[in-house]
Design a protein around this motif. Structure first.
Motif, PDB file in Angstrom:
ATOM      1  N   TRP A 146      12.174 -17.031  28.604  1.00 61.22           N
ATOM      2  CA  TRP A 146      12.305 -15.723  30.061  1.00 61.22           C
ATOM      3  C   TRP A 146      11.032 -14.953  30.103  1.00 61.22           C
ATOM      4  O   TRP A 146      10.271 -14.753  30.750  1.00 61.22           O
ATOM      5  CB  TRP A 146      13.833 -16.043  30.461  1.00 61.22           C
ATOM      6  N   ARG A 147      11.282 -13.889  28.941  1.00 56.06           N
ATOM      7  CA  ARG A 147      11.204 -13.297  29.295  1.00 56.06           C
ATOM      8  C   ARG A 147       9.369 -13.801  28.154  1.00 56.06           C
ATOM      9  O   ARG A 147       8.409 -12.099  28.843  1.00 56.06           O
ATOM     10  CB  ARG A 147      11.596 -12.030  27.750  1.00 56.06           C
TER      11      ARG A 147
ATOM     12  N   LEU B  72       7.949 -15.264  29.394  1.00 55.63           N
ATOM     13  CA  LEU B  72       6.880 -16.185  30.879  1.00 55.63           C
ATOM     14  C   LEU B  72       6.666 -14.881  31.976  1.00 55.63           C
ATOM     15  O   LEU B  72       5.269 -15.197  31.902  1.00 55.63           O
ATOM     16  CB  LEU B  72       7.609 -17.359  31.217  1.00 55.63           C
ATOM     17  N   VAL B  73       7.627 -13.979  31.932  1.00 54.81           N
ATOM     18  CA  VAL B  73       7.418 -12.877  32.917  1.00 54.81           C
ATOM     19  C   VAL B  73       7.454 -11.558  32.096  1.00 54.81           C
ATOM     20  O   VAL B  73       6.405 -11.145  32.793  1.00 54.81           O
ATOM     21  CB  VAL B  73       7.980 -13.356  33.732  1.00 54.81           C
ATOM     22  N   GLY B  74       7.258 -11.398  31.287  1.00 50.69           N
ATOM     23  CA  GLY B  74       7.612 -10.199  30.900  1.00 50.69           C
ATOM     24  C   GLY B  74       6.161  -9.661  30.765  1.00 50.69           C
ATOM     25  O   GLY B  74       6.272  -8.530  30.976  1.00 50.69           O
ATOM     26  N   PRO B  75       5.049 -10.588  30.177  1.00 53.69           N
ATOM     27  CA  PRO B  75       3.803  -9.488  30.179  1.00 53.69           C
ATOM     28  C   PRO B  75       3.352  -9.127  31.843  1.00 53.69           C
ATOM     29  O   PRO B  75       2.244  -8.816  31.779  1.00 53.69           O
ATOM     30  CB  PRO B  75       2.872 -11.152  29.825  1.00 53.69           C
TER      31      PRO B  75
ATOM     32  N   SER C  35      19.866 -15.392  24.258  1.00 49.08           N
ATOM     33  CA  SER C  35      19.544 -16.685  23.697  1.00 49.08           C
ATOM     34  C   SER C  35      18.432 -17.151  23.469  1.00 49.08           C
ATOM     35  O   SER C  35      17.867 -16.383  23.972  1.00 49.08           O
ATOM     36  CB  SER C  35      20.501 -18.001  24.891  1.00 49.08           C
ATOM     37  N   GLU C  36      17.910 -18.060  22.892  1.00 51.71           N
ATOM     38  CA  GLU C  36      16.522 -18.744  23.106  1.00 51.71           C
ATOM     39  C   GLU C  36      15.995 -18.715  24.147  1.00 51.71           C
ATOM     40  O   GLU C  36      14.825 -18.170  24.605  1.00 51.71           O
ATOM     41  CB  GLU C  36      16.400 -19.473  21.984  1.00 51.71           C
ATOM     42  N   ASP C  37      16.493 -19.310  25.398  1.00 55.04           N
ATOM     43  CA  ASP C  37      16.555 -19.010  26.308  1.00 55.04           C
ATOM     44  C   ASP C  37      16.536 -17.897  27.382  1.00 55.04           C
ATOM     45  O   ASP C  37      14.951 -17.410  28.314  1.00 55.04           O
ATOM     46  CB  ASP C  37      17.217 -20.649  27.688  1.00 55.04           C
TER      47      ASP C  37
ATOM     48  N   ALA D 298       4.128 -18.129  39.630  1.00 58.12           N
ATOM     49  CA  ALA D 298       4.242 -19.067  38.958  1.00 58.12           C
ATOM     50  C   ALA D 298       4.909 -19.336  37.303  1.00 58.12           C
ATOM     51  O   ALA D 298       5.167 -20.279  36.961  1.00 58.12           O
ATOM     52  CB  ALA D 298       2.426 -19.491  38.277  1.00 58.12           C
ATOM     53  N   ALA D 299       4.897 -17.839  37.115  1.00 58.69           N
ATOM     54  CA  ALA D 299       5.998 -17.553  35.938  1.00 58.69           C
ATOM     55  C   ALA D 299       6.620 -17.692  36.139  1.00 58.69           C
ATOM     56  O   ALA D 299       7.423 -18.439  35.139  1.00 58.69           O
ATOM     57  CB  ALA D 299       5.210 -16.818  34.963  1.00 58.69           C
ATOM     58  N   ALA D 300       7.377 -17.298  36.705  1.00 56.71           N
ATOM     59  CA  ALA D 300       9.241 -17.008  37.240  1.00 56.71           C
ATOM     60  C   ALA D 300       9.867 -18.990  38.007  1.00 56.71           C
ATOM     61  O   ALA D 300      10.129 -19.037  37.239  1.00 56.71           O
ATOM     62  CB  ALA D 300       8.737 -16.741  38.607  1.00 56.71           C
TER      63      ALA D 300
END
Length: 99
Positions: free
Chosen positions: A75-76, A78-81, A69-71, A20-22
Motif C-alpha cells: 500500500w505504502r 503504491l501511494v507513498g510517492p 503485513s506485507e500488504d 490510480a495508485a489508490a
C-alpha cells in the motif's frame, strides 16, 4: 466497528496518478483481516486533499494485523510517492446515528 480516517495531502499535480495508485490498492484492503470496507473522498475546496476511511472490526485489525503485513508495505509503495506530507490518522467509533 472502528473507523480509520486518514487525512492525506497529495503533491499538487499528482492527483490523477495518486487516485490510480489508490484504486490499485483496493484488493490489499479487501483481503485484510477485519476490513469490511473503504472509501476515498476528495476535498472540493482543496483538490490535493483526500480522506481515506476504512472500516475495521477492531483497532488491532488496523494497527497490528494490517500495519505489520506485507500488504501494508505494498500500500505504502503504491501511494507513498504521492504524499506531500505524512498522513494524519485517527480512529473513530460511532456514538450514534441520526438517521
Amino acid at each position: 466497528m472502528v473507523y480509520e480516517v486518514a487525512l492525506i495531502h497529495v503533491k499538487p499535480g499528482e492527483e490523477a496518478a495518486f487516485e490510480a495508485a489508490a484504486r490499485q490498492a483496493v484488493p490489499l484492503f479487501q483481503r485484510a483481516k477485519g476490513c469490511s470496507g473503504m472509501a476515498f473522498t476528495r476535498s472540493v475546496e482543496h483538490p490535493s486533499q483526500y480522506r481515506l476511511t476504512v472500516q475495521w472490526a477492531t483497532l488491532e485489525n488496523h494497527t497490528v494485523d494490517f500495519r505489520e503485513s506485507e500488504d501494508f508495505q505494498a500500500w505504502r509503495a503504491l501511494v507513498g510517492p504521492f504524499f506531500a506530507s505524512p498522513p494524519e490518522v485517527q480512529h473513530l467509533e460511532t456514538v450514534f446515528v441520526g438517521f
